[in-house]
Design a protein around this motif. Structure first.
Motif, PDB file in Angstrom:
ATOM      1  N   THR A 184      -6.409   2.671 -13.084  1.00 21.89           N
ATOM      2  CA  THR A 184      -6.645   1.224 -13.160  1.00 21.89           C
ATOM      3  C   THR A 184      -6.633   0.831 -14.640  1.00 21.89           C
ATOM      4  OG1 THR A 184      -9.027   1.634 -13.057  1.00 21.89           O
ATOM      5  CG2 THR A 184      -8.011   0.824 -11.049  1.00 21.89           C
ATOM      6  N   PRO A 185      -5.887  -0.193 -15.034  1.00 23.89           N
ATOM      7  CA  PRO A 185      -4.908  -0.928 -14.229  1.00 23.89           C
ATOM      8  C   PRO A 185      -3.839   0.008 -13.665  1.00 23.89           C
ATOM      9  CG  PRO A 185      -5.197  -1.951 -16.395  1.00 23.89           C
ATOM     10  CD  PRO A 185      -5.950  -0.672 -16.423  1.00 23.89           C
ATOM     11  N   CYS A 186      -3.206  -0.425 -12.600  1.00 27.82           N
ATOM     12  CA  CYS A 186      -2.162   0.367 -11.958  1.00 27.82           C
ATOM     13  C   CYS A 186      -1.023   0.641 -12.947  1.00 27.82           C
ATOM     14  CB  CYS A 186      -1.631  -0.404 -10.757  1.00 27.82           C
ATOM     15  SG  CYS A 186      -0.261   0.453  -9.960  1.00 27.82           S
ATOM     16  N   LYS A 187      -0.518   1.861 -12.894  1.00 30.86           N
ATOM     17  CA  LYS A 187       0.550   2.248 -13.839  1.00 30.86           C
ATOM     18  C   LYS A 187       1.831   1.451 -13.624  1.00 30.86           C
ATOM     19  CE  LYS A 187       2.553   6.562 -12.130  1.00 30.86           C
ATOM     20  NZ  LYS A 187       3.668   6.431 -12.957  1.00 30.86           N
ATOM     21  N   TYR A 188       1.964   0.780 -12.489  1.00 33.31           N
ATOM     22  CA  TYR A 188       3.189   0.019 -12.219  1.00 33.31           C
ATOM     23  C   TYR A 188       3.067  -1.461 -12.599  1.00 33.31           C
ATOM     24  CZ  TYR A 188       4.453   4.221  -9.745  1.00 33.31           C
ATOM     25  OH  TYR A 188       4.720   5.526  -9.452  1.00 33.31           O
ATOM     26  N   LEU A 189       1.908  -1.823 -13.130  1.00 32.12           N
ATOM     27  CA  LEU A 189       1.712  -3.226 -13.503  1.00 32.12           C
ATOM     28  C   LEU A 189       2.337  -3.476 -14.877  1.00 32.12           C
ATOM     29  CD1 LEU A 189       0.315  -5.890 -12.643  1.00 32.12           C
ATOM     30  CD2 LEU A 189      -1.665  -5.144 -13.985  1.00 32.12           C
ATOM     31  N   ASP A 243       9.429  -4.349  -4.750  1.00 36.36           N
ATOM     32  CA  ASP A 243      10.117  -4.212  -3.452  1.00 36.36           C
ATOM     33  C   ASP A 243       9.685  -2.974  -2.672  1.00 36.36           C
ATOM     34  OD1 ASP A 243      11.420  -6.529  -3.883  1.00 36.36           O
ATOM     35  OD2 ASP A 243      13.248  -5.606  -4.676  1.00 36.36           O
ATOM     36  N   VAL A 244       9.139  -1.983  -3.365  1.00 37.60           N
ATOM     37  CA  VAL A 244       8.722  -0.761  -2.652  1.00 37.60           C
ATOM     38  C   VAL A 244       7.228  -0.480  -2.849  1.00 37.60           C
ATOM     39  CG1 VAL A 244      10.974   0.379  -2.635  1.00 37.60           C
ATOM     40  CG2 VAL A 244       9.480   0.667  -4.616  1.00 37.60           C
ATOM     41  N   ASP A 252       6.200  10.030  -1.719  1.00 34.03           N
ATOM     42  CA  ASP A 252       7.584  10.543  -1.868  1.00 34.03           C
ATOM     43  C   ASP A 252       8.428   9.541  -2.654  1.00 34.03           C
ATOM     44  OD1 ASP A 252       7.225  12.839  -0.464  1.00 34.03           O
ATOM     45  OD2 ASP A 252       8.021  12.073   1.431  1.00 34.03           O
ATOM     46  N   THR A 253       8.366   8.274  -2.224  1.00 39.57           N
ATOM     47  CA  THR A 253       9.170   7.224  -2.864  1.00 39.57           C
ATOM     48  C   THR A 253       8.795   7.070  -4.329  1.00 39.57           C
ATOM     49  OG1 THR A 253       9.191   6.051  -0.771  1.00 39.57           O
ATOM     50  CG2 THR A 253       9.804   4.768  -2.695  1.00 39.57           C
ATOM     51  N   LEU A 254       7.493   7.045  -4.611  1.00 34.89           N
ATOM     52  CA  LEU A 254       7.042   6.825  -5.991  1.00 34.89           C
ATOM     53  C   LEU A 254       7.414   7.999  -6.896  1.00 34.89           C
ATOM     54  CD1 LEU A 254       3.549   5.193  -5.283  1.00 34.89           C
ATOM     55  CD2 LEU A 254       5.700   4.061  -5.889  1.00 34.89           C
ATOM     56  N   ALA A 255       7.366   9.212  -6.352  1.00 28.20           N
ATOM     57  CA  ALA A 255       7.754  10.394  -7.151  1.00 28.20           C
ATOM     58  C   ALA A 255       9.237  10.299  -7.523  1.00 28.20           C
ATOM     59  CB  ALA A 255       7.460  11.669  -6.368  1.00 28.20           C
ATOM     60  N   VAL A 256      10.059   9.848  -6.575  1.00 26.34           N
ATOM     61  CA  VAL A 256      11.499   9.683  -6.858  1.00 26.34           C
ATOM     62  C   VAL A 256      11.694   8.618  -7.943  1.00 26.34           C
ATOM     63  CG1 VAL A 256      13.710   8.910  -5.894  1.00 26.34           C
ATOM     64  CG2 VAL A 256      12.239  10.456  -4.571  1.00 26.34           C
ATOM     65  N   ILE A 257      10.980   7.489  -7.809  1.00 26.26           N
ATOM     66  CA  ILE A 257      11.100   6.417  -8.807  1.00 26.26           C
ATOM     67  C   ILE A 257      10.696   6.926 -10.194  1.00 26.26           C
ATOM     68  CG2 ILE A 257      10.033   4.230  -9.564  1.00 26.26           C
ATOM     69  CD1 ILE A 257       9.947   3.428  -6.612  1.00 26.26           C
ATOM     70  N   ASP A 258       9.631   7.702 -10.242  1.00 20.57           N
ATOM     71  CA  ASP A 258       9.127   8.209 -11.527  1.00 20.57           C
ATOM     72  C   ASP A 258       9.912   9.423 -12.038  1.00 20.57           C
ATOM     73  OD1 ASP A 258       7.248   6.264 -11.292  1.00 20.57           O
ATOM     74  OD2 ASP A 258       5.504   7.567 -11.503  1.00 20.57           O
ATOM     75  N   CYS A 295      -0.896  -2.628  -0.942  1.00 20.45           N
ATOM     76  CA  CYS A 295      -0.729  -3.717  -1.918  1.00 20.45           C
ATOM     77  C   CYS A 295      -0.200  -4.972  -1.213  1.00 20.45           C
ATOM     78  CB  CYS A 295       0.260  -3.329  -3.008  1.00 20.45           C
ATOM     79  SG  CYS A 295      -0.133  -1.793  -3.847  1.00 20.45           S
ATOM     80  N   ILE A 296       0.699  -4.760  -0.262  1.00 19.46           N
ATOM     81  CA  ILE A 296       1.308  -5.897   0.435  1.00 19.46           C
ATOM     82  C   ILE A 296       0.252  -6.662   1.236  1.00 19.46           C
ATOM     83  CG2 ILE A 296       2.979  -6.579   2.244  1.00 19.46           C
ATOM     84  CD1 ILE A 296       4.638  -4.108   1.409  1.00 19.46           C
ATOM     85  N   THR A 297      -0.637  -5.933   1.889  1.00 19.75           N
ATOM     86  CA  THR A 297      -1.589  -6.602   2.786  1.00 19.75           C
ATOM     87  C   THR A 297      -2.829  -7.145   2.059  1.00 19.75           C
ATOM     88  OG1 THR A 297      -2.709  -4.536   3.326  1.00 19.75           O
ATOM     89  CG2 THR A 297      -0.910  -5.205   4.785  1.00 19.75           C
TER      90      THR A 297
END
Ligand code: SF4
Ligand code: SF4
Length: 168
Positions: A106-111, A120-121, A74-80, A126-128
């Motif tokens: 791959t590579p991740c589209k957000y890199l 931050d989101v 949901d969050t990523l769709a809003v960002i995009d 990814c965080i762990t």
């Protein structure tokens, strides 16, 4: 302080050369006390993690596909600025067996360069990553060996672990 290896190319080459050694080490660790293994792994992880700047690496983001929850999608769709359906269709892949969705590129589209553009989101997966801080290292040692050639933290922890257990 023991020097650590940060050269990704070198780490990748060593991982190919040490494939059999790492599988032997995995079997060796299975014969050790699980709690002792966790204690040593966590101490080494703290030492090594503090010497590595992930924002100057990003190699996991080039090679791995993080799993994403519905809320994260949901969050990523809003960002995009795309619809949920569009995001799921174009940017995720479903693992039906485990009922998990992954970001598919791959590579991740957000890199961006070596950095995450949505830091931050970013998804919890990814965080762990690389998950060395978790318990039961022995039960996850196969995935650790898979990550040995990708992540300098995993590489250096495993190499130091071999030394601590006097593995030959
Ligand atoms: S979302 Fe960010 S942290 Fe996660 S894989 Fe993509 S670039 Fe890396
Ligand atoms: S978790 Fe590992 S591979 Fe990912 S950025 Fe940090 S050091 Fe690099």
């Amino acid at each position: 302080m023991v020097p650590i290896e940060l050269d990704i190319e070198k780490i990748n080459q060593i991982s190919k050369r040490k494939e059999k050694e790492n599988l032997r080490f995995r079997a060796f660790l299975k014969g050790q006390d699980d709690e002792k293994v966790d204690r040593v792994v966590h101490r080494l992880n703290n030492e090594i993690e503090s010497q590595i700047d992930c924002t100057d690496c990003g190699n996991c983001c080039k090679n791995m596909r993080p799993c994403v929850t519905n809320k994260e999608i949901d969050t990523l769709a809003v960002i995009d600025k795309v619809s949920l359906e569009n995001f799921i269709e174009n940017f995720t892949e479903q693992d039906d067996l485990e009922n998990i969705k992954y970001l598919k590129d791959t590579p991740c589209k957000y890199l961006l360069g070596k950095k995450c553009s949505i830091y931050d989101v970013r998804p919890k997966d990814c965080i762990t990553y690389p998950n060395i801080h978790k318990r039961s290292f022995n039960s996850r040692s196969l995935s650790m060996i898979d990550n040995y050639g990708i992540c300098p933290i995993v590489f250096n922890v495993l190499e130091r672990l071999k030394m601590e257990f006097r593995f030959r």
